[in-house]
Design a protein around this motif. Structure first.
Motif, PDB file in Angstrom:
ATOM      1  N   TYR A  36       0.721  -1.153  -0.012  1.00  0.00           N
ATOM      2  CA  TYR A  36       0.009   0.140   0.142  1.00  0.00           C
ATOM      3  C   TYR A  36       0.868   1.260  -0.016  1.00  0.00           C
ATOM      4  N   TRP A  96      -2.193  -4.731  -6.755  1.00  0.00           N
ATOM      5  CA  TRP A  96      -3.277  -3.826  -5.953  1.00  0.00           C
ATOM      6  C   TRP A  96      -3.515  -2.496  -6.629  1.00  0.00           C
ATOM      7  N   SER A 125      -7.212  -1.455  -8.047  1.00  0.00           N
ATOM      8  CA  SER A 125      -7.891  -0.350  -7.627  1.00  0.00           C
ATOM      9  C   SER A 125      -8.049   1.001  -8.398  1.00  0.00           C
ATOM     10  N   GLU A 158     -11.684  -1.956   0.347  1.00  0.00           N
ATOM     11  CA  GLU A 158     -10.060  -1.506   0.138  1.00  0.00           C
ATOM     12  C   GLU A 158     -10.084  -0.538   1.511  1.00  0.00           C
TER      13      GLU A 158
END
Length: 424
Positions: free
Chosen positions: A146, A158, A162, A232
């Motif tokens: 992240y 990811w 996203s 998320e």
């Protein structure tokens, strides 16, 4: 004439006969900042680059800043050799005490923040205890993905998913808001006296939402993308170490409010047609639509942790005084030009019915928007409009230039320090 003595700075030797310099060296020796030699000289572990200028000052002269030296480095030497700021000549004071210190300090804090985040995300320690369970390792792996999405395959995947879901959500929202991409609503209630909705609904925008609904595929797609983005946020909340900061973040609050508004809007559009017919819920529907529109904020997630985005935030923070000044000056001149325009157009009843309308015109003109809904029709009014437009251009140019200059300064500082760190 006083006897000369030697001062050795990292192998570079200087000679002086000034008693003030000798007293300074003895003071440095007492403070353990210098050492004495058996021959009566002194040794100081300092950069000798500007020591000639230091001797000039302590020998009764003036201190001048040499060229091609970093002002921050020079300030450290000045503090060490105990030169007060009033002893610096005016020609060198401005270049020595400039605003570059803030830029360099901010960039150092930015790099320190990135380094702390990196260490925190990849560290095998949780508090004081080593993480041995699978959930702990998974948490750190997700946190690293992240915070630094471009450094790991997990982060890249990811970020890609996203971004794809965010773009899909925004596109579906735009399509569902256009009548050309909606379908006729089935099961509309029958109106009495053979009336139709076209006859009783005056607002054509409301008529679209009453008589049509979103397609089934796009409806399911919007529900799925919104659920994914809310999940998320939940995952980020679980893995982050700064939960309080996460909950108090304006961006996260807006994302949560937007997600909830999407569910409410989806339910009203699909199942609750009576809400659109209720005149008392106009403000509620408008607020709901505004919160739906804020889903575009999710695009910021894609660039949130890049250095360029952080530099932009620093630039905006550094330029807030100029923007506040712009707002105050723009408001003042809008009142002035708006009031003047109202009075010079007083004999013309078709233009500027109130002074508030003329102030609205002044704001639109000075910001170079120029809707054209109100405009002067007299020679005096034309002259006032010309002056207002020129003032608007001058006012807008200054803060934009300052913002661009701050961004360029921060970015150059960042690139310089990045090259400096890599060279080490």
């Amino acid at each position: 004439m006083n006897e000369s003595f030697e001062i050795n700075l990292r192998g570079t030797k200087f000679l002086s006969t000034s008693p003030f310099v000798r007293d300074l060296m003895h003071a440095l020796v007492k403070a353990d900042q210098a050492a004495t030699h058996p021959n009566g000289g002194f040794y100081v572990d300092r950069n000798p680059m500007i020591f000639h200028h230091i001797l000039d000052y302590h020998s009764g002269g003036e201190f001048h800043l040499p060229k091609n030296i970093c002002p921050l480095q020079a300030r450290k030497e000045i503090e060490f050799w105990r030169i007060p700021s009033k002893g610096i000549h005016n020609c060198c004071y401005e270049s020595l005490y400039n605003e570059n210190e803030y830029q360099y300090t901010s960039i150092e804090n930015l790099e320190s923040d990135l380094k702390v985040q990196t260490n925190r995300s990849v560290s095998p320690m949780f508090g004081e205890k080593k993480v041995k369970n699978c959930l702990g390792r998974l948490r750190y792996k997700l946190l690293e993905a992240y915070l630094h999405p471009f450094t790991t395959w997990t982060g890249r995947v990811w970020l890609f998913i996203s971004a794809l879901v965010t773009i899909t959500s925004v596109v579906v929202y735009l399509l569902n808001s256009d009548q050309h991409f909606r379908v006729s609503r089935e099961g509309l209630p029958v109106l009495p006296y053979n009336l139709t909705y076209n006859m009783i609904v005056k607002n054509k925008k409301y008529l679209v939402f009453i008589t049509t609904t979103r397609e089934y595929v796009k409806s399911i797609l919007e529900f799925f993308t919104n659920t994914f983005l809310l999940l998320e946020l939940l995952v980020i909340f679980v893995i982050t170490h700064q939960k309080r900061r996460f909950l108090l973040s304006l961006q996260n609050i807006l994302n949560i409010a937007t997600g909830l508004a999407v569910y409410v809007a989806w339910y009203i559009d699909v199942y609750s047609i009576s809400t659109w017919e209720n005149e008392h819920l106009d403000n509620f529907l408008i607020a709901l639509g505004v919160f739906q529109s804020l889903r575009v904020i999710r695009f910021l997630r894609l660039v949130e942790f890049t250095p360029e985005m952080k530099i932009l935030k620093l630039s905006l923070h550094e330029s807030w005084r100029e923007f506040v000044l712009l707002l105050m000056v723009l408001t003042a001149f809008s009142l002035i030009f708006g009031s003047i325009m109202f009075w010079v157009e007083l004999d013309n009843p078709d233009t500027f019915p109130t002074v508030f309308i003329s102030i609205w015109w002044a704001i639109i003109t000075m910001t170079t928007v120029g809707y054209g809904d109100f405009y002067p029709k007299t020679v005096e009014g034309y002259c006032v409009a010309i002056v207002a437009a020129i003032f608007g251009l001058l006012l807008l140019a200054m803060p934009i230039t300052i913002l661009a200059s701050n961004f360029n300064t921060f970015y150059n500082c960042y690139k310089y320090r990045k090259r400096h760190v890599l060279s080490k």
